[in-house]
Scaffold this motif. Structure first.
Motif, mmCIF file in Angstrom:
data_model
loop_
_atom_site.group_PDB
_atom_site.id
_atom_site.type_symbol
_atom_site.label_atom_id
_atom_site.label_comp_id
_atom_site.label_asym_id
_atom_site.label_seq_id
_atom_site.Cartn_x
_atom_site.Cartn_y
_atom_site.Cartn_z
ATOM 1 N N LYS A 32 -5.825 6.722 6.394
ATOM 2 C CA LYS A 32 -6.965 6.677 5.468
ATOM 3 C C LYS A 32 -6.542 6.041 4.352
ATOM 4 O O LYS A 32 -7.453 5.016 3.869
ATOM 5 C CB LYS A 32 -7.425 8.120 5.123
ATOM 6 C CG LYS A 32 -8.180 8.870 6.050
ATOM 7 C CD LYS A 32 -9.806 9.372 5.513
ATOM 8 C CE LYS A 32 -10.475 9.518 6.720
ATOM 9 N NZ LYS A 32 -10.082 10.772 7.587
ATOM 10 N N LYS A 33 -5.226 6.184 3.833
ATOM 11 C CA LYS A 33 -4.703 5.390 2.591
ATOM 12 C C LYS A 33 -4.738 3.886 2.823
ATOM 13 O O LYS A 33 -5.095 3.182 2.085
ATOM 14 C CB LYS A 33 -3.310 6.076 2.087
ATOM 15 C CG LYS A 33 -3.374 7.286 1.160
ATOM 16 C CD LYS A 33 -2.321 7.450 0.907
ATOM 17 C CE LYS A 33 -1.916 8.773 -0.002
ATOM 18 N NZ LYS A 33 -0.631 9.366 -0.310
ATOM 19 N N GLN A 34 -4.225 3.873 4.053
ATOM 20 C CA GLN A 34 -4.057 2.223 4.655
ATOM 21 C C GLN A 34 -5.434 1.556 4.740
ATOM 22 O O GLN A 34 -5.537 0.509 4.238
ATOM 23 C CB GLN A 34 -3.361 2.275 5.922
ATOM 24 C CG GLN A 34 -2.948 0.888 6.513
ATOM 25 C CD GLN A 34 -2.610 0.979 7.874
ATOM 26 O OE1 GLN A 34 -2.001 1.912 8.452
ATOM 27 N NE2 GLN A 34 -2.373 -0.445 8.354
ATOM 28 N N GLN A 35 -6.266 2.482 5.368
ATOM 29 C CA GLN A 35 -7.647 1.593 5.215
ATOM 30 C C GLN A 35 -8.038 1.492 4.150
ATOM 31 O O GLN A 35 -8.675 0.346 3.932
ATOM 32 C CB GLN A 35 -8.653 2.641 6.093
ATOM 33 C CG GLN A 35 -8.208 2.675 7.572
ATOM 34 C CD GLN A 35 -8.771 3.847 8.495
ATOM 35 O OE1 GLN A 35 -9.293 4.803 7.817
ATOM 36 N NE2 GLN A 35 -8.842 3.810 9.748
ATOM 37 N N GLU A 36 -8.105 2.512 3.346
ATOM 38 C CA GLU A 36 -8.696 2.157 1.862
ATOM 39 C C GLU A 36 -8.039 1.020 1.093
ATOM 40 O O GLU A 36 -8.499 -0.161 0.659
ATOM 41 C CB GLU A 36 -8.292 3.465 0.991
ATOM 42 C CG GLU A 36 -9.189 3.734 -0.372
ATOM 43 C CD GLU A 36 -10.542 3.652 0.117
ATOM 44 O OE1 GLU A 36 -11.295 2.772 -0.446
ATOM 45 O OE2 GLU A 36 -11.177 4.380 1.102
ATOM 46 N N GLY A 37 -6.663 0.827 1.312
ATOM 47 C CA GLY A 37 -5.730 -0.332 0.783
ATOM 48 C C GLY A 37 -6.291 -1.701 1.357
ATOM 49 O O GLY A 37 -5.821 -2.675 0.622
ATOM 50 N N ILE A 86 0.759 -1.179 -0.032
ATOM 51 C CA ILE A 86 -0.073 -0.058 0.025
ATOM 52 C C ILE A 86 0.921 1.167 -0.022
ATOM 53 O O ILE A 86 1.936 1.468 0.702
ATOM 54 C CB ILE A 86 -0.839 0.227 1.062
ATOM 55 C CG1 ILE A 86 -1.705 -1.068 1.362
ATOM 56 C CG2 ILE A 86 -1.914 1.358 1.144
ATOM 57 C CD1 ILE A 86 -2.273 -1.422 2.859
ATOM 58 N N GLU A 109 -3.808 11.253 7.137
ATOM 59 C CA GLU A 109 -4.056 11.013 5.738
ATOM 60 C C GLU A 109 -3.465 9.710 5.344
ATOM 61 O O GLU A 109 -4.082 8.868 4.491
ATOM 62 C CB GLU A 109 -3.543 12.129 4.883
ATOM 63 C CG GLU A 109 -3.787 12.250 3.334
ATOM 64 C CD GLU A 109 -3.033 13.197 2.627
ATOM 65 O OE1 GLU A 109 -2.637 12.890 1.624
ATOM 66 O OE2 GLU A 109 -2.324 14.240 3.201
ATOM 67 N N LYS A 146 -9.098 -2.373 2.933
ATOM 68 C CA LYS A 146 -10.514 -2.667 2.985
ATOM 69 C C LYS A 146 -11.074 -4.192 2.132
ATOM 70 O O LYS A 146 -11.478 -4.775 2.735
ATOM 71 C CB LYS A 146 -11.215 -1.613 2.274
ATOM 72 C CG LYS A 146 -12.754 -1.390 2.623
ATOM 73 C CD LYS A 146 -12.847 -0.131 1.987
ATOM 74 C CE LYS A 146 -14.206 0.519 2.392
ATOM 75 N NZ LYS A 146 -14.257 1.919 1.660
ATOM 76 N N LYS A 147 -10.284 -4.309 0.914
ATOM 77 C CA LYS A 147 -10.723 -5.233 0.116
ATOM 78 C C LYS A 147 -10.080 -6.723 0.695
ATOM 79 O O LYS A 147 -10.661 -7.897 0.770
ATOM 80 C CB LYS A 147 -10.170 -5.209 -1.357
ATOM 81 C CG LYS A 147 -11.121 -5.499 -2.328
ATOM 82 C CD LYS A 147 -11.004 -5.274 -3.599
ATOM 83 C CE LYS A 147 -11.219 -6.171 -4.842
ATOM 84 N NZ LYS A 147 -10.727 -6.146 -5.751
ATOM 85 N N GLU A 149 -16.958 0.130 9.305
ATOM 86 C CA GLU A 149 -17.264 -0.139 7.823
ATOM 87 C C GLU A 149 -16.506 -1.151 7.129
ATOM 88 O O GLU A 149 -17.008 -2.139 6.656
ATOM 89 C CB GLU A 149 -16.831 1.115 7.054
ATOM 90 C CG GLU A 149 -17.622 1.417 5.809
ATOM 91 C CD GLU A 149 -16.996 2.438 5.069
ATOM 92 O OE1 GLU A 149 -16.817 2.363 3.820
ATOM 93 O OE2 GLU A 149 -16.534 3.477 5.660
ATOM 94 N N MET A 150 -15.138 -1.364 7.701
ATOM 95 C CA MET A 150 -14.362 -2.330 7.248
ATOM 96 C C MET A 150 -14.917 -3.866 8.025
ATOM 97 O O MET A 150 -14.746 -4.877 7.117
ATOM 98 C CB MET A 150 -12.869 -2.272 7.554
ATOM 99 C CG MET A 150 -12.148 -1.283 6.596
ATOM 100 S SD MET A 150 -10.658 -0.578 7.355
ATOM 101 C CE MET A 150 -9.580 -1.476 6.914
#
Ligand code: NAD
Length: 375
Positions: free
Chosen positions: A236-241, A214, A233, A243-244, A270-271
């Motif tokens: 947030k990027k880590q969570q986005e990466g 990530i 920030e 999630k899947k 959410e995750m």
């Protein structure tokens, strides 16, 4: 020289003395005593007590007469009242949060060593209790999660059909994370892992797991190898990466810690919602704030069919082995600074290990960070 090992509180199954380390202390002509009414599982320790090589004392007598008090979890303020000035207390002390306790040590001129503050250097490895306990915690996390998971971990090809391997995702690849990866691999799971320190990628691969990449921009670590906190920030990027990967995992084990700070919150509700019912999360950072939204200390919380385990004493699940290695850490520490001639503990304040882990000595704070925070 008298060393006293008090009973641990709150259903703690670990203990800081084993038969093996007791024999080593006795060889040095050190008097040992343990608190009364402890049900030891260690047969050698029981034999040594039976033959009176180790004394049994009440808590009060033991604390009163000890030159050194060794235990795992911190003592209470009432306990400290009973300890003599000039005695030494060795245990996990949580010195950045337990201000009152260490102030009491300082005011009473009791010396104290915090096992959390043993530096992560090659010479100190044999005394490094954070590592010895984290290693077993990583193992226990996988065993507990796999017990709660309603699936098997390995792939099985049978006449009745093929079972695909369960997917395990490890977040944070320090000592606990590495052992969790190794354990899940041994059980046949498909393992993925992520850490903000890119240097761990090779270690993850060498254990046969996949490293999740990530891009967080620049991440830093301290000279002791600890991760530094991410910016909002970057989180947030880590969570986005992640999630899947979380959504596709059967087991997620989080071990992320930032030295001296609360653990980063990286798994959001959410995750968790996006994970399959029946999946299991182990929040290994639950005691220091938690990596997972909704985790609770000492509880298994169920959210939309996903179980979130908040066991704050994972090494305590395998107390024989966690006691064995902790007792070795304690013996090695005392042995390292043992003055044979005077049969006493040598306070070498120029030593890089001691000047770090010594929290109080002769009515002063010694560890530089503790000193700074308590100015
Ligand atoms: P730790 O318990 O402090 O943290 C666990 C892991 O979480 C670390 O790998 C950290 O990088 C990671 N982390 C932090 N924030 C994260 C985030 N947002 N997302 C994902 N991961 C995150 O770590 P530890 O097990 O105590 O190890 C700390 C360091 O000390 C490591 O570099 C380890 O190799 C080193 N170490 C050295 C020795 C030695 O040389 N004697 C002994 C033990 C550990």
């Amino acid at each position: 020289m008298n060393i006293f090992f008090p009973k641990e509180q709150d259903n703690e199954a670990r203990f800081s003395l084993t038969g093996e380390t007791a024999q080593k202390f006795l060889k040095k002509n050190i008097n040992l005593s343990v608190e009364e009414n402890i049900d030891f599982q260690d047969t050698l320790l029981r034999e040594l007590i039976k033959e009176n090589s180790i004394n049994i004392l009440s808590r009060e007598e033991g604390l009163n007469s000890a030159n050194i008090v060794c235990n795992l979890n911190k003592l209470s303020l009432e306990d400290v009242d009973k300890i003599n000035p000039d005695a030494l207390v060795i245990s996990f002390l949580d010195p950045f949060n337990e201000k009152k306790l260490i102030e009491e040590f300082k005011n009473k001129s009791i010396s104290s060593i915090s096992m959390e503050l043993i530096p992560r250097t090659t010479r100190a490895q044999k005394m490094d209790a954070l590592s010895s306990q984290a290693n077993l915690a990583g193992y226990s996390a996988v065993i507990i999660a796999s017990n709660l998971l309603e699936k098997a971990l390995p792939m099985m090809m049978t006449a009745a059909g093929t079972i695909s391997p369960s997917k395990v995702f490890i977040v944070g690849v320090g000592v606990a994370g590495l052992q969790a990866i190794a354990t899940a691999k041994r059980l046949g799971a498909r393992v993925e892992a992520f850490d903000t320190r890119p240097v761990v990628e090779d270690q993850v691969k060498s254990l046969g797991a996949r490293f999740i990449k990530i891009d967080l921009g620049e991440t830093e670590e301290t000279n002791q190898g600890y991760a530094k906190a991410l910016t909002e920030e970057q989180i947030k990027k880590q969570q986005e990466g992640m999630k899947k990967v979380c959504a596709n995992s059967d087991i997620v084990i989080t071990t992320a810690q930032v030295f001296g700070k609360p653990a980063p919150k990286i798994i959001t509700s959410e995750m968790v919602d996006a994970m399959q019912p029946g999946s299991v999360i182990v929040d290994m950072a639950v005691a220091s704030g938690g990596n997972v939204e909704g985790s609770k200390i000492g509880e298994i919380v169920e959210v939309g069919g996903v179980k979130i385990i908040g066991n704050a004493n994972l090494p305590g699940e395998v107390p024989t082995h966690s006691s064995q290695v902790y007792a070795n850490n304690i013996f090695n520490l005392i042995d390292e600074f043992w003055d044979e001639e005077n049969s006493s503990f040598k306070y070498d304040l120029n030593d890089e290990i001691l000047s770090n882990c010594l929290v109080t000595y002769k009515g002063d704070y010694i560890n530089p960070s503790v000193k700074e925070r308590n100015k």
